[in-house]
Design a protein around this motif. Structure first.
Motif, PDB file in Angstrom:
ATOM      1  N   LYS A  38       0.843  -1.198   0.000  1.00  0.00           N
ATOM      2  CA  LYS A  38       0.000   0.000   0.000  1.00  0.00           C
ATOM      3  C   LYS A  38       0.885   1.257   0.000  1.00  0.00           C
ATOM      4  O   LYS A  38       1.706   1.422   0.902  1.00  0.00           O
ATOM      5  CB  LYS A  38      -0.879   0.021   1.247  1.00  0.00           C
ATOM      6  N   ILE A  39       0.660   2.108  -0.996  1.00  0.00           N
ATOM      7  CA  ILE A  39       1.503   3.300  -1.143  1.00  0.00           C
ATOM      8  C   ILE A  39       0.652   4.557  -1.006  1.00  0.00           C
ATOM      9  O   ILE A  39      -0.336   4.731  -1.741  1.00  0.00           O
ATOM     10  CB  ILE A  39       2.212   3.273  -2.509  1.00  0.00           C
ATOM     11  N   GLY A  40       1.033   5.413  -0.075  1.00  0.00           N
ATOM     12  CA  GLY A  40       0.336   6.681   0.098  1.00  0.00           C
ATOM     13  C   GLY A  40       1.038   7.771  -0.695  1.00  0.00           C
ATOM     14  O   GLY A  40       2.264   7.814  -0.740  1.00  0.00           O
TER      15      GLY A  40
ATOM     16  N   PRO B 262      -4.948  20.075   7.508  1.00  0.00           N
ATOM     17  CA  PRO B 262      -5.078  19.238   8.707  1.00  0.00           C
ATOM     18  C   PRO B 262      -4.050  18.103   8.689  1.00  0.00           C
ATOM     19  O   PRO B 262      -4.375  16.931   8.494  1.00  0.00           O
ATOM     20  CB  PRO B 262      -6.515  18.712   8.612  1.00  0.00           C
ATOM     21  N   TYR B 263      -2.798  18.467   8.923  1.00  0.00           N
ATOM     22  CA  TYR B 263      -1.689  17.513   8.757  1.00  0.00           C
ATOM     23  C   TYR B 263      -1.855  16.281   9.645  1.00  0.00           C
ATOM     24  O   TYR B 263      -1.568  15.161   9.228  1.00  0.00           O
ATOM     25  CB  TYR B 263      -0.348  18.196   9.092  1.00  0.00           C
ATOM     26  N   ARG B 264      -2.306  16.504  10.902  1.00  0.00           N
ATOM     27  CA  ARG B 264      -2.409  15.349  11.815  1.00  0.00           C
ATOM     28  C   ARG B 264      -3.470  14.376  11.317  1.00  0.00           C
ATOM     29  O   ARG B 264      -3.258  13.163  11.315  1.00  0.00           O
ATOM     30  CB  ARG B 264      -2.697  15.818  13.246  1.00  0.00           C
ATOM     31  N   ALA B 265      -4.613  14.906  10.896  1.00  0.00           N
ATOM     32  CA  ALA B 265      -5.664  14.029  10.376  1.00  0.00           C
ATOM     33  C   ALA B 265      -5.176  13.317   9.110  1.00  0.00           C
ATOM     34  O   ALA B 265      -5.425  12.114   8.914  1.00  0.00           O
ATOM     35  CB  ALA B 265      -6.921  14.843  10.083  1.00  0.00           C
ATOM     36  N   ASN B 266      -4.457  14.037   8.247  1.00  0.00           N
ATOM     37  CA  ASN B 266      -3.983  13.429   6.998  1.00  0.00           C
ATOM     38  C   ASN B 266      -3.077  12.225   7.270  1.00  0.00           C
ATOM     39  O   ASN B 266      -3.231  11.157   6.673  1.00  0.00           O
ATOM     40  CB  ASN B 266      -3.202  14.454   6.168  1.00  0.00           C
ATOM     41  N   ILE B 267      -2.126  12.408   8.193  1.00  0.00           N
ATOM     42  CA  ILE B 267      -1.165  11.327   8.451  1.00  0.00           C
ATOM     43  C   ILE B 267      -1.824  10.205   9.255  1.00  0.00           C
ATOM     44  O   ILE B 267      -1.619   9.018   8.983  1.00  0.00           O
ATOM     45  CB  ILE B 267       0.098  11.865   9.170  1.00  0.00           C
ATOM     46  N   TYR B 268      -2.653  10.578  10.224  1.00  0.00           N
ATOM     47  CA  TYR B 268      -3.359   9.533  10.991  1.00  0.00           C
ATOM     48  C   TYR B 268      -4.251   8.712  10.050  1.00  0.00           C
ATOM     49  O   TYR B 268      -4.358   7.489  10.176  1.00  0.00           O
ATOM     50  CB  TYR B 268      -4.177  10.152  12.127  1.00  0.00           C
ATOM     51  N   GLY B 269      -4.873   9.388   9.085  1.00  0.00           N
ATOM     52  CA  GLY B 269      -5.706   8.689   8.097  1.00  0.00           C
ATOM     53  C   GLY B 269      -4.894   7.670   7.308  1.00  0.00           C
ATOM     54  O   GLY B 269      -5.326   6.525   7.078  1.00  0.00           O
ATOM     55  N   PHE B 270      -3.680   8.060   6.902  1.00  0.00           N
ATOM     56  CA  PHE B 270      -2.813   7.095   6.197  1.00  0.00           C
ATOM     57  C   PHE B 270      -2.487   5.909   7.103  1.00  0.00           C
ATOM     58  O   PHE B 270      -2.389   4.772   6.638  1.00  0.00           O
ATOM     59  CB  PHE B 270      -1.517   7.766   5.728  1.00  0.00           C
TER      60      PHE B 270
ATOM     61  N   CYS C  91       4.196   3.313   3.071  1.00  0.00           N
ATOM     62  CA  CYS C  91       5.064   4.489   2.917  1.00  0.00           C
ATOM     63  C   CYS C  91       4.222   5.646   2.404  1.00  0.00           C
ATOM     64  O   CYS C  91       3.093   5.440   1.943  1.00  0.00           O
ATOM     65  CB  CYS C  91       6.211   4.207   1.943  1.00  0.00           C
ATOM     66  N   ILE C  92       4.800   6.838   2.507  1.00  0.00           N
ATOM     67  CA  ILE C  92       4.143   8.029   1.941  1.00  0.00           C
ATOM     68  C   ILE C  92       5.156   8.759   1.067  1.00  0.00           C
ATOM     69  O   ILE C  92       6.276   9.044   1.499  1.00  0.00           O
ATOM     70  CB  ILE C  92       3.658   8.995   3.047  1.00  0.00           C
ATOM     71  N   ILE C  93       4.716   9.055  -0.165  1.00  0.00           N
ATOM     72  CA  ILE C  93       5.544   9.895  -1.049  1.00  0.00           C
ATOM     73  C   ILE C  93       4.826  11.234  -1.178  1.00  0.00           C
ATOM     74  O   ILE C  93       3.657  11.283  -1.574  1.00  0.00           O
ATOM     75  CB  ILE C  93       5.703   9.252  -2.440  1.00  0.00           C
ATOM     76  N   SER C  94       5.546  12.291  -0.810  1.00  0.00           N
ATOM     77  CA  SER C  94       4.946  13.620  -0.872  1.00  0.00           C
ATOM     78  C   SER C  94       5.529  14.365  -2.068  1.00  0.00           C
ATOM     79  O   SER C  94       6.736  14.293  -2.326  1.00  0.00           O
ATOM     80  CB  SER C  94       5.287  14.331   0.440  1.00  0.00           C
ATOM     81  N   VAL C  95       4.679  15.062  -2.804  1.00  0.00           N
ATOM     82  CA  VAL C  95       5.154  15.863  -3.936  1.00  0.00           C
ATOM     83  C   VAL C  95       4.805  17.325  -3.642  1.00  0.00           C
ATOM     84  O   VAL C  95       3.673  17.625  -3.263  1.00  0.00           O
ATOM     85  CB  VAL C  95       4.493  15.409  -5.259  1.00  0.00           C
ATOM     86  N   SER C  96       5.802  18.199  -3.794  1.00  0.00           N
ATOM     87  CA  SER C  96       5.584  19.603  -3.438  1.00  0.00           C
ATOM     88  C   SER C  96       6.233  20.550  -4.440  1.00  0.00           C
ATOM     89  O   SER C  96       7.300  20.253  -4.990  1.00  0.00           O
ATOM     90  CB  SER C  96       6.227  19.909  -2.081  1.00  0.00           C
ATOM     91  N   ALA C  97       5.601  21.699  -4.600  1.00  0.00           N
ATOM     92  CA  ALA C  97       6.200  22.786  -5.379  1.00  0.00           C
ATOM     93  C   ALA C  97       7.118  23.573  -4.437  1.00  0.00           C
ATOM     94  O   ALA C  97       6.739  23.840  -3.295  1.00  0.00           O
ATOM     95  CB  ALA C  97       5.110  23.705  -5.907  1.00  0.00           C
ATOM     96  N   VAL C  98       8.298  23.922  -4.912  1.00  0.00           N
ATOM     97  CA  VAL C  98       9.247  24.676  -4.072  1.00  0.00           C
ATOM     98  C   VAL C  98       9.967  25.745  -4.884  1.00  0.00           C
ATOM     99  O   VAL C  98      10.059  25.656  -6.113  1.00  0.00           O
ATOM    100  CB  VAL C  98      10.348  23.752  -3.461  1.00  0.00           C
TER     101      VAL C  98
ATOM    102  N   LEU D   3       5.158  14.265  11.532  1.00  0.00           N
ATOM    103  CA  LEU D   3       4.014  13.424  11.914  1.00  0.00           C
ATOM    104  C   LEU D   3       4.125  12.029  11.295  1.00  0.00           C
ATOM    105  O   LEU D   3       3.800  11.021  11.936  1.00  0.00           O
ATOM    106  CB  LEU D   3       2.712  14.103  11.483  1.00  0.00           C
ATOM    107  N   ALA D   4       4.605  11.973  10.067  1.00  0.00           N
ATOM    108  CA  ALA D   4       4.781  10.658   9.426  1.00  0.00           C
ATOM    109  C   ALA D   4       5.786   9.830  10.228  1.00  0.00           C
ATOM    110  O   ALA D   4       5.590   8.632  10.464  1.00  0.00           O
ATOM    111  CB  ALA D   4       5.253  10.822   7.983  1.00  0.00           C
TER     112      ALA D   4
END
Ligand SMILES: CSC[C@H]1O[C@H](OP(=O)(O)O)[C@H](O)[C@@H]1O
Ligand SMILES: Nc1ncnc2[nH]cnc12
Length: 284
Positions: free
Chosen positions: A2-4, A64-72, A79-86, A190-191
């Protein structure tokens, strides 16, 4: 397996998923940014979450970072792969380049950044804040796909929502950071507390404002993101194809809470145990 996946500005969906369903969750920390989009890709289960919600409705400070990670965690992702603009803070990191984030510098001011507190104390190690094993897989996927990529980089996380002043940008640059954004902290913290291997792929969309003649605005960020979104989608597809469950067995994230909870078990109430059940049940 399972990949988040967490999609940031400009990445609001994943192509090629089959058997798609939307999963709405309620967590002890409230509702996540949106439904998790679950589907199959390359024989794996993928769970995609748009960080700012459908229609981009949450400020970086409001996500809602805590809800997002707890949901995962509730979904049981490996694992979680995050994609961000920087913004890029170095000449050699050009708009369109990918950076595998290996360190963070936290300049946020106003965000809940831990699952702990309110009756339970824990201190996790965070010296290696992203998963080195997952980082390697992502780096190799970028190389295989011919995507310009930097193997490591420090992401400074500002509170926003305003972009930086020139003075701030120049000072951050003098600190040696590589990219600047507004969202990876507290997500990465949080992750790690949730013992989920987490990697962040930063897509440079601009040169921030340290560079003479450069400016940064939403239009510019989204325009660069749109030009490079195909690369992001190909990278993700390749990672999903290549990754195997055993690859992450030795991730430092997997044992982050071992020995980290300082509160004596007899002082941990039923309410706390219930609130953090998924995180602490095997660690107290
Ligand atoms: C649209 S520019 C500023 C915005 O873009 C980045 O978002 P994300 O990290 O979710 O890709 C940055 O952090 C700001 O939230
Ligand atoms: N220059 C910048 N500063 C902060 N966040 C950003 N996201 C994209 N570009 C950015």
């Amino acid at each position: 397996m399972k990949i988040g996946i967490i999609g940031g500005s400009g990445l609001y969906n994943i192509e090629g998923l089959t058997d798609v369903e939307e999963i709405y969750l309620e967590t002890p920390f409230g509702k996540p940014s949106d439904a998790y989009i679950h589907g199959k890709l390359e024989g794996k289960d993928v769970y995609f979450l748009p960080r700012h919600g459908r229609g981009h409705v949450y400020l970086p400070s409001e996500v809602p970072y805590r809800a997002n990670i707890y949901g995962f965690k509730m979904l049981g992702v490996d694992c979680i792969i995050s994609v961000s603009a920087v913004g890029s803070m170095k000449e050699e990191i050009k708009p369109g380049d990918f950076v595998i984030v290996t360190q963070f510098f936290d300049r946020t001011k106003n965000r809940p950044s831990t699952f702990f507190g309110n009756g339970i104390v824990a201190h996790i190690p965070f010296d290696t804040p992203t998963c080195p094993l997952l980082n390697e897989i992502i780096y190799n996927a970028c190389v295989e796909e011919g995507i310009p990529v930097h193997k490591e980089g420090t992401y400074i996380c500002i509170e926003g929502p305003q972009f930086s002043t020139k003075a701030e940008s120049k000072i951050y640059r003098s600190w040696g950071v590589d990219v600047i954004g507004m969202t990876n902290i507290p997500e990465a913290k949080l992750a790690r507390e949730a013992e989920i291997p987490y990697s962040s792929v930063a897509l440079a969309t601009d040169y921030d404002v340290w560079k003479e003649g450069e400016e940064v605005n939403v239009e510019k960020v989204l325009e660069t993101m749109a030009k490079n979104i195909e690369n992001a989608k190909r990278m993700l597809k390749r990672v999903i194809k290549n990754i195997k469950p055993e690859d992450l067995e030795n991730s430092p994230a997997r044992t982050a809470l071992v020995g980290a909870i300082q509160t004596k078990p007899e002082y941990i109430t039923e309410e706390v145990r219930k609130r953090l059940e998924l995180l602490i049940k095997d660690r107290i």
